[in-house]
Design an enzyme around this catalytic site. Structure first.
Site, PDB file in Angstrom:
ATOM      1  N   PRO A  47      -3.174  -5.055 -29.420  1.00  0.00           N
ATOM      2  CA  PRO A  47      -3.718  -5.894 -30.493  1.00  0.00           C
ATOM      3  C   PRO A  47      -3.924  -7.337 -30.033  1.00  0.00           C
ATOM      4  O   PRO A  47      -3.264  -7.809 -29.106  1.00  0.00           O
ATOM      5  CB  PRO A  47      -2.633  -5.806 -31.577  1.00  0.00           C
ATOM      6  N   CYS A 158      -5.462  -8.780 -21.426  1.00  0.00           N
ATOM      7  CA  CYS A 158      -5.217 -10.223 -21.474  1.00  0.00           C
ATOM      8  C   CYS A 158      -3.722 -10.489 -21.441  1.00  0.00           C
ATOM      9  O   CYS A 158      -2.971  -9.946 -22.254  1.00  0.00           O
ATOM     10  CB  CYS A 158      -5.840 -10.838 -22.727  1.00  0.00           C
ATOM     11  N   HIS A 257     -41.466 -26.122 -32.455  1.00  0.00           N
ATOM     12  CA  HIS A 257     -42.164 -27.339 -32.045  1.00  0.00           C
ATOM     13  C   HIS A 257     -42.548 -28.153 -33.275  1.00  0.00           C
ATOM     14  O   HIS A 257     -42.528 -27.651 -34.416  1.00  0.00           O
ATOM     15  CB  HIS A 257     -43.430 -26.955 -31.279  1.00  0.00           C
TER      16      HIS A 257
END
Length: 530
Positions: A47, A158, A257
């Site tokens: 998680p 991680c 533009h």
């Protein structure tokens, strides 16, 4: 034959005509024909590792390029089964009752995946769950094998505590699991939930157990990648996309533009310069950017005069991209819509029927434009702060990507002149701010037509973009259609060459727009011209 009327069968009994397949043809982008079998993307990771972020972002990208994709988040199924979440104890591996509920939720979700990929014309399903055990992954592999689905794993790894904590505070505090709870309690409970998963977590093993699987490991939010056994085109695109995205804070500014001379005249396309008000907008844009004090801002323009003149007034370096040029209107370039309707009435009607798929004769469709702009999306995902000065159709395509808009909405997104769209990527989407600079401009937007055809009237035949379907549930072989200007190169007989030089012959029925009504689109076998 079924495609001919009864009178045609009586008068031309010897003649067989192909059935009209266009009315039942499923609208589908080019990328869908690049998938030869449905694919199940399986997320893996503890998680707070960004799995849902990646799932939603990847799904948005795949849908944008035309591959029907849907996310199946297991947390949603779990919250349906267990209405009130109490604590991390639910995720303990020794909580047998909870383990049964979680497994049953996974089975229900996989059944929905099966229905989506087999009955709902889906091409890719993303199974967003932790899937941290080999037992769960083996179950998914068996499910995919039974249903002939390809499987591609995406593991998010991680070990940076700061990244994990930031993810918990940004996303999990607002999770339905934690209604009306303070940040400290949420952080404590969620960290304990992570510890429960760590007990049984088995990362993918590229050297032994999982060496034959197709997967990508995303390590520490894109610092490193490990890719194993990519099987096909779509999987390679997924890998390429995941290797380009990042989560660093940044802002993307999109604007058109300044008002051009052709804008004042109502003409589309062309390469005209800025009007007086367009030049005023360019100066106002410069003042706006100076007030924002944006660091390291990159400015991109097309190679057309009106975007370059807008960027020149900013007094900063800018890059010109040809692929940011406005949609090519082909034979309709530098014409007003009234002129197009008068000169090419059938073309005008065709575009109103299906604006996303319609391709201007000798020009482009919005579908073509999305393909052209894919490298821009990849570069935008890689960059920090960027200002893109482009055109109406181009800006619609870019906005559709960031706002997750489909093909039906894309061609009608409002992108007014002298207006800046400030896009800030957030956890599961994109925050949009619209900033109107105080400079008047013409309105170039055309609303979506009603297309209320009488029940007994068949809509004008749609000229589709050129493609060759790789597979079809229809057993009748479809004719290969070519857009005007894109016909196959082959030797012409003297008679055919003469026809092309002298124009339509008496054999070739003409429409009001000058095109042959029988062979439009060209190369249909039933056309007497061929």
């Amino acid at each position: 034959m079924s495609g001919a009327s009864s009178s045609e069968q009586n008068n031309n009994s010897y003649e067989t005509k192909p059935p009209n397949l266009r009315m039942s043809e499923k609208k589908c982008s080019w990328a869908s024909y690049m998938t030869n079998s449905p694919t199940l993307i399986v997320m893996i990771g503890l998680p707070a590792r960004g799995k849902t972020y990646v799932s939603k972002k990847l799904t948005r990208y795949l849908n944008w390029i035309g591959v029907p994709t849907k996310v199946f988040n297991l947390g949603v199924y779990r919250r349906e089964a267990v209405k009130s979440y109490k604590s991390y104890d639910f995720f303990r591996h020794d909580n047998e009752e909870a383990m049964k509920i979680r497994k049953q939720c996974a089975l229900v979700a996989l059944e929905d995946v099966k229905a989506y990929l087999t009955e709902e014309n889906g091409q890719i399903a993303v199974f967003d769950a932790t899937n941290t055990t080999r037992e769960r992954r083996d179950m998914i592999l068996n499910f995919a094998e039974q249903n002939s689905f390809k499987v591609f794993f995406v593991e998010s790894v991680c070990d940076d505590p700061d990244v994990i904590a930031a993810n918990i505070l940004e996303v999990k505090v607002s999770s339905p699991d934690y209604p009306e709870r303070n940040r400290e309690n949420v952080m404590e409970d969620f960290l304990k939930r992570i510890e429960c998963y760590k007990v049984t977590y088995r990362p993918l093993d590229p050297d032994n157990y999982d060496k034959d699987l197709s997967f990508i490991k995303v390590i520490n939010v894109g610092q490193r990648f490990l890719v194993n056994r990519v099987q096909d085109y779509i999987q390679s695109k997924i890998v390429y996309y995941l290797m380009n995205i990042h989560v660093q804070p940044r802002t993307i500014y999109l604007c058109r533009h300044g008002e051009s001379e052709f804008s004042l005249l109502g003409k589309i396309g062309g390469d005209s310069g800025l009007s007086v008000r367009g030049k005023q907008f360019a100066q106002a844009l410069r003042k706006f950017l100076e007030e924002q004090e944006i660091t390291d801002l990159k400015v991109w323009t097309s190679q057309l005069k009106r975007t370059i003149q807008t960027a020149e007034s900013l007094g900063v370096p800018y890059e010109q991209w040809k692929i940011l040029n406005e949609i090519d209107a082909g034979v309709c370039e530098e014409m007003t819509y009234a002129e197009i309707e008068k000169r090419y009435p059938e073309e005008f009607a065709l575009r109103d029927q299906e604006k996303y798929l319609y391709r201007y004769p000798g020009g482009e469709s919005y579908q073509d434009l999305v393909q052209r702009l894919e490298p821009v999306i990849m570069e935008l995902e890689r960059q920090g702060n960027v200002l893109v000065i482009s055109h109406q159709a181009v800006m619609r395509c870019l906005l559709a990507y960031f706002l997750d808009k489909g093909a039906d909405e894309l061609p009608y997104l409002r992108c007014p002149l002298h207006t800046i769209f400030k896009l800030t990527p957030v956890a599961y989407g994109c925050k949009v701010e619209t900033i109107k600079l105080n400079v008047e401009a013409v309105n170039t937007h055309r609303d979506k037509p009603t297309n209320n055809f009488p029940k007994n009237q068949t809509p004008v035949r749609m000229r589709r973009n050129s493609f060759t379907p790789l597979s079809s549930s229809n057993t009748i072989r479809r004719p290969r259609n070519y857009s005007v200007g894109s016909r196959p190169l082959k030797p012409l007989s003297p008679l055919r060459a003469q026809d092309m030089q002298e124009g339509p012959t008496s054999r070739r029925p003409k429409s009001h727009s000058g095109w042959c009504t029988v062979c439009f689109p060209p190369a249909l076998a039933s056309c007497p011209c061929h």
